[in-house]
Scaffold this motif. Structure first.
Motif, short mmCIF file in Angstrom:
data_model
loop_
_atom_site.label_atom_id
_atom_site.label_comp_id
_atom_site.label_asym_id
_atom_site.label_seq_id
_atom_site.Cartn_x
_atom_site.Cartn_y
_atom_site.Cartn_z
N ALA A 96 -20.69 40.25 -10.06
CA ALA A 96 -21.28 39.88 -8.77
C ALA A 96 -22.72 39.40 -8.91
N ASP A 97 -23.50 40.03 -9.77
CA ASP A 97 -24.89 39.60 -9.96
C ASP A 97 -24.95 38.18 -10.53
N PHE A 98 -24.08 37.85 -11.44
CA PHE A 98 -24.02 36.50 -12.01
C PHE A 98 -23.65 35.48 -10.93
N ARG A 99 -22.69 35.86 -10.07
CA ARG A 99 -22.28 34.96 -8.99
C ARG A 99 -23.43 34.70 -8.04
N ARG A 100 -24.22 35.74 -7.74
CA ARG A 100 -25.38 35.55 -6.86
C ARG A 100 -26.40 34.62 -7.49
N LYS A 101 -26.65 34.76 -8.78
CA LYS A 101 -27.59 33.87 -9.48
C LYS A 101 -27.08 32.42 -9.42
N ASP A 102 -25.79 32.25 -9.61
CA ASP A 102 -25.21 30.91 -9.56
C ASP A 102 -25.31 30.31 -8.16
N GLN A 103 -25.06 31.12 -7.15
CA GLN A 103 -25.15 30.63 -5.78
C GLN A 103 -26.59 30.23 -5.44
N ARG A 104 -27.54 30.99 -5.92
CA ARG A 104 -28.95 30.67 -5.69
C ARG A 104 -29.32 29.33 -6.35
N LYS A 105 -28.85 29.13 -7.58
CA LYS A 105 -29.11 27.88 -8.30
C LYS A 105 -28.45 26.71 -7.58
N ALA A 106 -27.23 26.92 -7.09
CA ALA A 106 -26.53 25.87 -6.36
C ALA A 106 -27.31 25.46 -5.11
N LEU A 107 -27.87 26.44 -4.41
CA LEU A 107 -28.68 26.14 -3.23
C LEU A 107 -29.95 25.38 -3.60
N GLN A 108 -30.56 25.73 -4.72
CA GLN A 108 -31.77 25.03 -5.16
C GLN A 108 -31.47 23.57 -5.45
N ILE A 109 -30.39 23.32 -6.17
CA ILE A 109 -30.03 21.94 -6.50
C ILE A 109 -29.70 21.16 -5.24
N SER A 110 -28.95 21.76 -4.33
CA SER A 110 -28.62 21.08 -3.07
C SER A 110 -29.87 20.82 -2.24
N GLY A 111 -30.80 21.76 -2.24
CA GLY A 111 -32.05 21.57 -1.51
C GLY A 111 -32.87 20.43 -2.08
N LEU A 112 -32.95 20.34 -3.40
CA LEU A 112 -33.66 19.23 -4.03
C LEU A 112 -32.99 17.90 -3.71
N ALA A 113 -31.67 17.86 -3.79
CA ALA A 113 -30.93 16.63 -3.48
C ALA A 113 -31.15 16.22 -2.03
N PHE A 114 -31.18 17.20 -1.13
CA PHE A 114 -31.42 16.91 0.28
C PHE A 114 -32.82 16.34 0.47
N ALA A 115 -33.82 16.92 -0.19
CA ALA A 115 -35.19 16.42 -0.07
C ALA A 115 -35.29 14.98 -0.58
N ILE A 116 -34.64 14.69 -1.69
CA ILE A 116 -34.64 13.32 -2.22
C ILE A 116 -33.98 12.37 -1.23
N ALA A 117 -32.87 12.78 -0.65
CA ALA A 117 -32.15 11.94 0.31
C ALA A 117 -33.01 11.67 1.54
N VAL A 118 -33.74 12.66 2.00
CA VAL A 118 -34.61 12.47 3.16
C VAL A 118 -35.70 11.45 2.85
N VAL A 119 -36.31 11.57 1.68
CA VAL A 119 -37.36 10.62 1.29
C VAL A 119 -36.80 9.21 1.21
#
Length: 130
Positions: A96-119
Motif C-alpha cells: 500500500a505504501d508503494f501504491r501511495r508513492k506511485d499515485q503521488r508521482k502520477a499526480l505530479q506528472i499530470s500536474g506538470l502536463a496540465f501546467a504546460i498545456a495551460v501555458v
C-alpha cells in the motif's frame, strides 16, 4: 539504462524501455496534432477562444514526454501496476505504501502536463491573428 533503472522503484520508476518508447511516441503524436491544430486555427483565423482547445493535444504531448523522461507511467501509477518487460506484461504493486508513492508521482506528472498545456493554450490565445 543502468541496472538500477531496470527495477521497479516506488514513486520513481515503473516502466522499462518498451513502455518508455510508447510514452515518447504518444508525446510526438500529441505534439503533431497540436501543431496541425494551430496551423489550421491561424490559417483559418479562428477566434481566440477556439484556439484554447490546443490545450488537449498539448496536455497529451506533455504527459507522454514527461512519462518517458521520468520512466513513470501515470496510468500504471494510479492503478498500482508496473512493467519492465514486453508491452502488455504488467505486474501489480502489492504494498500500500508503494501504491501511495506511485499515485503521488502520477499526480505530479499530470500536474506538470496540465501546467504546460495551460501555458501553450494561453500563448495560442494571445497571439494576434493578422
Amino acid at each position: 539504462m543502468t541496472t538500477q533503472e531496470k527495477v521497479y522503484q516506488p514513486g520513481v520508476c515503473n516502466i522499462g524501455p518498451a513502455e518508455i518508447r510508447r510514452r515518447r511516441l504518444s508525446g510526438y503524436i500529441g505534439a503533431a496534432v497540436g501543431v496541425v491544430f494551430l496551423v489550421l486555427a491561424f490559417a483559418l483565423a479562428w477566434p481566440a477562444p477556439w484556439r484554447l482547445l490546443v490545450a488537449v493535444p498539448a496536455f497529451l504531448s506533455a504527459q507522454g514526454f514527461l512519462q518517458a523522461a521520468f520512466h513513470f507511467c501515470v496510468g500504471f501509477g494510479t492503478r498500482g501496476l508496473y512493467n519492465f518487460g514486453e508491452l502488455g506484461t504488467e505486474e501489480s504493486v502489492l504494498e500500500a505504501d508503494f501504491r501511495r508513492k506511485d499515485q503521488r508521482k502520477a499526480l505530479q506528472i499530470s500536474g506538470l502536463a496540465f501546467a504546460i498545456a495551460v501555458v501553450v493554450a494561453l500563448v495560442a490565445f494571445f497571439i494576434p491573428v493578422g
